[in-house]
Design a protein around this motif. Structure first.
Motif, PDB file in Angstrom:
ATOM      1  N   LEU A 163       1.000  -1.294  -0.040  1.00 24.29           N
ATOM      2  CA  LEU A 163      -0.082  -0.157   0.080  1.00 24.29           C
ATOM      3  C   LEU A 163       0.835   1.195   0.043  1.00 24.29           C
ATOM      4  O   LEU A 163       1.646   1.337   0.883  1.00 24.29           O
ATOM      5  N   CYS A 164       0.544   2.130  -0.798  1.00 24.73           N
ATOM      6  CA  CYS A 164       1.646   3.445  -0.997  1.00 24.73           C
ATOM      7  C   CYS A 164       0.850   4.516  -0.958  1.00 24.73           C
ATOM      8  O   CYS A 164      -0.384   4.975  -1.359  1.00 24.73           O
ATOM      9  N   THR A 165       1.431   5.482  -0.169  1.00 18.68           N
ATOM     10  CA  THR A 165       0.923   6.731   0.262  1.00 18.68           C
ATOM     11  C   THR A 165       1.900   7.585   0.048  1.00 18.68           C
ATOM     12  O   THR A 165       3.171   7.784   0.255  1.00 18.68           O
ATOM     13  N   GLU A 166       1.352   8.882  -0.567  1.00 18.32           N
ATOM     14  CA  GLU A 166       2.294  10.172  -0.594  1.00 18.32           C
ATOM     15  C   GLU A 166       2.465  10.952   0.732  1.00 18.32           C
ATOM     16  O   GLU A 166       1.758  11.010   1.550  1.00 18.32           O
ATOM     17  N   VAL A 167       3.866  11.070   1.010  1.00 19.47           N
ATOM     18  CA  VAL A 167       4.550  11.702   2.308  1.00 19.47           C
ATOM     19  C   VAL A 167       5.171  12.514   2.098  1.00 19.47           C
ATOM     20  O   VAL A 167       6.087  12.609   0.872  1.00 19.47           O
ATOM     21  N   GLU A 168       5.581  13.681   2.942  1.00 16.17           N
ATOM     22  CA  GLU A 168       6.665  14.638   2.785  1.00 16.17           C
ATOM     23  C   GLU A 168       7.476  14.429   3.793  1.00 16.17           C
ATOM     24  O   GLU A 168       7.316  14.329   5.055  1.00 16.17           O
ATOM     25  N   VAL A 169       8.904  14.079   3.438  1.00 15.73           N
ATOM     26  CA  VAL A 169       9.773  13.638   4.263  1.00 15.73           C
ATOM     27  C   VAL A 169      10.997  14.650   4.311  1.00 15.73           C
ATOM     28  O   VAL A 169      11.456  15.396   3.435  1.00 15.73           O
ATOM     29  N   PHE A 170      11.727  14.715   5.698  1.00 13.08           N
ATOM     30  CA  PHE A 170      13.026  15.596   5.792  1.00 13.08           C
ATOM     31  C   PHE A 170      13.880  15.160   4.939  1.00 13.08           C
ATOM     32  O   PHE A 170      14.323  13.866   4.790  1.00 13.08           O
TER      33      PHE A 170
END
Length: 212
Positions: free
Chosen positions: A28-35
């Motif tokens: 299952l893939c989800t868009e995220v914002e990562v440092f």
């Protein structure tokens, strides 16, 4: 009549098995914002978690961990030559003495790179480390595993905060890798042109080399 029932039952079993295998193997893939390794920057990517991992969690030690594509970080974050070994691999060692499945290997690798990022502070590296574990892993699993993951991330954050690790001091010469340029440009040379210190943030704001 009985033969028809048996055939229908067999077909149902095959379909049910196929669905179960699909759910167990398909992530299952989800868009995220990562440092980024430089915690002044973030990048958007997809975190993909296997359903087995999502359902059972690290407590049973099965399934694949949630992962991101580190090549997307390479394309969207400031890059230094010290981030890479001579073999071209990332200059990191994962979660060291802690099994990756209990934390998140990508977050550990980014944390390692943060410690060798010119101008980064230890506090900012440690804070972004815990945040990345949450964004890549904890926030994308079921509630019980979410609580366990958050607890492990908090403990890991406390451990690294009291450790004696030091980050690269600001102003130290490092090679900044700029996509699209024919050769590497020294951070020292850029600092002479744009600021008295080797500050990636200051350079990026003035030159926009890393703006998408």
């Amino acid at each position: 009549m009985n033969q028809i029932k048996i055939i229908i039952l067999l077909i149902s079993l095959v379909l049910a098995s196929s669905v179960i295998l699909f759910l167990c193997l398909n992530p299952l893939c989800t868009e995220v914002e990562v440092f980024c390794p430089d915690p002044s920057y973030k990048f958007k990517t997809q975190t993909c978690c296997s359903v087995v991992w999502w359902s059972l969690g690290a407590g049973l030690g099965v399934g694949n961990e949630c992962v991101i594509n580190m090549d997307e970080m390479r394309s969207n974050c400031p890059m230094y030559d010290c981030y890479f070994k001579q073999t071209g691999e990332w200059n990191s060692n994962g979660c060291s003495y802690v099994p990756e499945m209990l934390l998140n290997e990508n977050s550990c690798d980014i944390h390692d790179l943060c410690y060798i990022t010119p101008g980064a502070t230890k506090d900012s590296c440690d804070t972004s480390f815990v945040e990345n574990i949450g964004r890549i892993y904890c926030n994308n699993v079921h509630f019980v595993e979410y609580l366990a993951c958050r607890s492990r991330a908090s403990i890991a954050g406390s451990v690294v905060q009291v450790s004696g690790m030091k980050v690269k001091e600001p102003g130290k010469v490092a090679t900044l890798l700029i996509p699209g340029f024919p050769s590497n440009i020294s951070c020292y040379l850029l600092s002479l042109l744009f600021s008295p210190f080797c500050s990636v943030e200051t350079r990026a704001e003035k030159t926009r080399f890393f703006r998408r």
